[in-house]
Design a protein around this motif. Structure first.
Motif, mmCIF file in Angstrom:
data_model
loop_
_atom_site.group_PDB
_atom_site.id
_atom_site.type_symbol
_atom_site.label_atom_id
_atom_site.label_comp_id
_atom_site.label_asym_id
_atom_site.label_seq_id
_atom_site.Cartn_x
_atom_site.Cartn_y
_atom_site.Cartn_z
ATOM 1 N N PHE A 69 0.833 -1.193 0.000
ATOM 2 C CA PHE A 69 0.000 0.000 0.000
ATOM 3 C C PHE A 69 0.873 1.249 0.000
ATOM 4 O O PHE A 69 2.037 1.214 0.419
ATOM 5 C CB PHE A 69 -0.895 0.046 1.237
ATOM 6 N N PHE A 70 0.279 2.366 -0.445
ATOM 7 C CA PHE A 70 0.936 3.662 -0.314
ATOM 8 C C PHE A 70 -0.111 4.705 0.041
ATOM 9 O O PHE A 70 -1.312 4.496 -0.136
ATOM 10 C CB PHE A 70 1.681 4.038 -1.597
ATOM 11 N N CYS A 71 0.340 5.833 0.559
ATOM 12 C CA CYS A 71 -0.548 6.933 0.922
ATOM 13 C C CYS A 71 -0.453 8.042 -0.118
ATOM 14 O O CYS A 71 0.520 8.110 -0.878
ATOM 15 C CB CYS A 71 -0.192 7.456 2.317
ATOM 16 N N PRO A 72 -1.438 8.965 -0.160
ATOM 17 C CA PRO A 72 -1.548 9.891 -1.280
ATOM 18 C C PRO A 72 -0.658 11.127 -1.261
ATOM 19 O O PRO A 72 -0.713 11.928 -2.186
ATOM 20 C CB PRO A 72 -3.017 10.323 -1.234
ATOM 21 N N GLY A 73 0.165 11.299 -0.221
ATOM 22 C CA GLY A 73 0.929 12.538 -0.157
ATOM 23 C C GLY A 73 2.300 12.388 0.463
ATOM 24 O O GLY A 73 2.867 11.293 0.532
ATOM 25 N N LEU A 74 2.830 13.519 0.920
ATOM 26 C CA LEU A 74 4.092 13.563 1.658
ATOM 27 C C LEU A 74 3.787 13.856 3.118
ATOM 28 O O LEU A 74 2.924 14.684 3.430
ATOM 29 C CB LEU A 74 5.014 14.656 1.104
ATOM 30 N N VAL A 93 -0.773 16.749 -0.894
ATOM 31 C CA VAL A 93 -1.428 15.572 -1.464
ATOM 32 C C VAL A 93 -1.164 15.544 -2.968
ATOM 33 O O VAL A 93 -1.294 16.570 -3.649
ATOM 34 C CB VAL A 93 -2.945 15.587 -1.187
ATOM 35 N N TYR A 94 -0.817 14.368 -3.481
ATOM 36 C CA TYR A 94 -0.420 14.226 -4.886
ATOM 37 C C TYR A 94 -1.467 13.528 -5.747
ATOM 38 O O TYR A 94 -1.468 13.698 -6.967
ATOM 39 C CB TYR A 94 0.889 13.436 -4.972
ATOM 40 N N VAL A 95 -2.318 12.703 -5.130
ATOM 41 C CA VAL A 95 -3.250 11.898 -5.915
ATOM 42 C C VAL A 95 -4.611 11.823 -5.232
ATOM 43 O O VAL A 95 -4.743 12.074 -4.030
ATOM 44 C CB VAL A 95 -2.729 10.455 -6.133
ATOM 45 N N PRO A 135 1.327 19.223 -6.602
ATOM 46 C CA PRO A 135 0.921 18.832 -5.247
ATOM 47 C C PRO A 135 -0.037 19.854 -4.644
ATOM 48 O O PRO A 135 0.149 21.061 -4.806
ATOM 49 C CB PRO A 135 2.243 18.776 -4.470
ATOM 50 N N ILE A 136 -1.049 19.381 -3.952
ATOM 51 C CA ILE A 136 -2.078 20.244 -3.374
ATOM 52 C C ILE A 136 -1.823 20.392 -1.872
ATOM 53 O O ILE A 136 -1.751 19.409 -1.140
ATOM 54 C CB ILE A 136 -3.488 19.653 -3.607
ATOM 55 N N VAL A 137 -1.702 21.638 -1.429
ATOM 56 C CA VAL A 137 -1.439 21.908 -0.013
ATOM 57 C C VAL A 137 -2.709 22.300 0.739
ATOM 58 O O VAL A 137 -2.708 22.329 1.974
ATOM 59 C CB VAL A 137 -0.367 23.002 0.157
ATOM 60 N N THR A 198 -5.725 19.142 -12.712
ATOM 61 C CA THR A 198 -5.989 20.039 -11.596
ATOM 62 C C THR A 198 -7.213 19.500 -10.844
ATOM 63 O O THR A 198 -8.039 18.792 -11.429
ATOM 64 C CB THR A 198 -6.292 21.470 -12.075
ATOM 65 N N PRO A 199 -7.352 19.816 -9.560
ATOM 66 C CA PRO A 199 -8.563 19.398 -8.845
ATOM 67 C C PRO A 199 -9.832 19.903 -9.520
ATOM 68 O O PRO A 199 -10.848 19.211 -9.552
ATOM 69 C CB PRO A 199 -8.384 20.015 -7.454
#
Length: 234
Positions: A69-74, A93-95, A135-137, A198-199
């Protein structure tokens, strides 16, 4: 937070099986980080059992007989310097991922916007991922977008939490007991890392198309004059 780009290309069906977990992660997150890093987790056997021991990536993600598994951000380290998938530690968040496409969610949703990846995580059941162009902050915005997708039946309601939701990596198994002793082998069925949105593009393509399909149309009449109509539009 601009990601360092890596050389990636869209994969044909013949090359999908060759996409490693490391290549997948590098295409999404890049390969250069400060204190905040991506998170991965591996679990043997039934993934429902035991806790979620996060690890900072880059690290080894080899082991096709494990649930990966992985998570969507840093994520920044916690107060003890440990990796944790917690909202207050998210830097960006990246994805965004749609869960249970093909079972709880109609596959036709993918015709509205081509995903960056599509992973079959159990027979006929997919996770569809959308990579943001940057990346979305604004974490509240991402959480609200995910909630809208769930409210419009475009994602499994149990897959809430856009900033910390664990998602499957392409190489590994779904080891739930119902899939036998060897588990279900996850399968990357689409991989298009150039698909970045973009979102607003995701929201317009998926949610506006869903509203149109339901016969809902915005109307210019009475703008700002009727609070009921304004509320319904919102």
């Amino acid at each position: 937070l601009r990601r360092k780009q890596t050389e990636t290309t869209d994969q044909t069906d013949s090359g999908l099986a060759a996409v490693s977990n490391h290549e997948f992660m590098a295409a999404i997150f890049g390969d250069s980080f400060d204190s905040a890093k991506p998170l991965v987790c591996s679990k043997p056997g039934n993934p429902v059992s035991g806790g979620w021991m996060a690890r900072f990536w880059p690290c080894s993600t080899i082991g096709s007989d494990l649930n990966w598994f992985f998570c969507p951000g840093l994520y920044e380290p916690d107060a003890n310097g440990k990796p944790r998938a917690k909202h207050e530690l998210v830097k960006a968040v990246y994805v965004l991922c749609l869960d249970d496409v093909g079972t709880k969610v109609d596959l036709q949703v993918l015709e509205k916007l081509a995903p960056t990846w599509l992973i079959e995580t159990s027979p006929g059941n997919f996770q569809a991922g959308y990579l943001f162009d940057q990346p979305i902050v604004d974490l509240d915005y991402v959480d609200e977008l995910k909630k809208k997708l769930i409210d419009n039946d475009l994602c499994d309601p149990g897959a809430s939490g856009a900033t910390t939701r664990w998602m499957r990596l392409p190489v590994g198994i779904n080891g739930k007991r119902k899939y036998g002793s060897d588990g279900f082998k996850c399968r990357l069925s689409q991989w298009s890392p150039k698909n970045r949105y973009t979102p607003a593009e995701i929201e317009k393509a998926l949610l506006r198309a869903e509203a149109d399909a339901s016969g809902i149309r915005e109307t210019p009449a009475n703008d700002g004059q009727n609070p009921v109509i304004d509320a319904l539009k919102e």
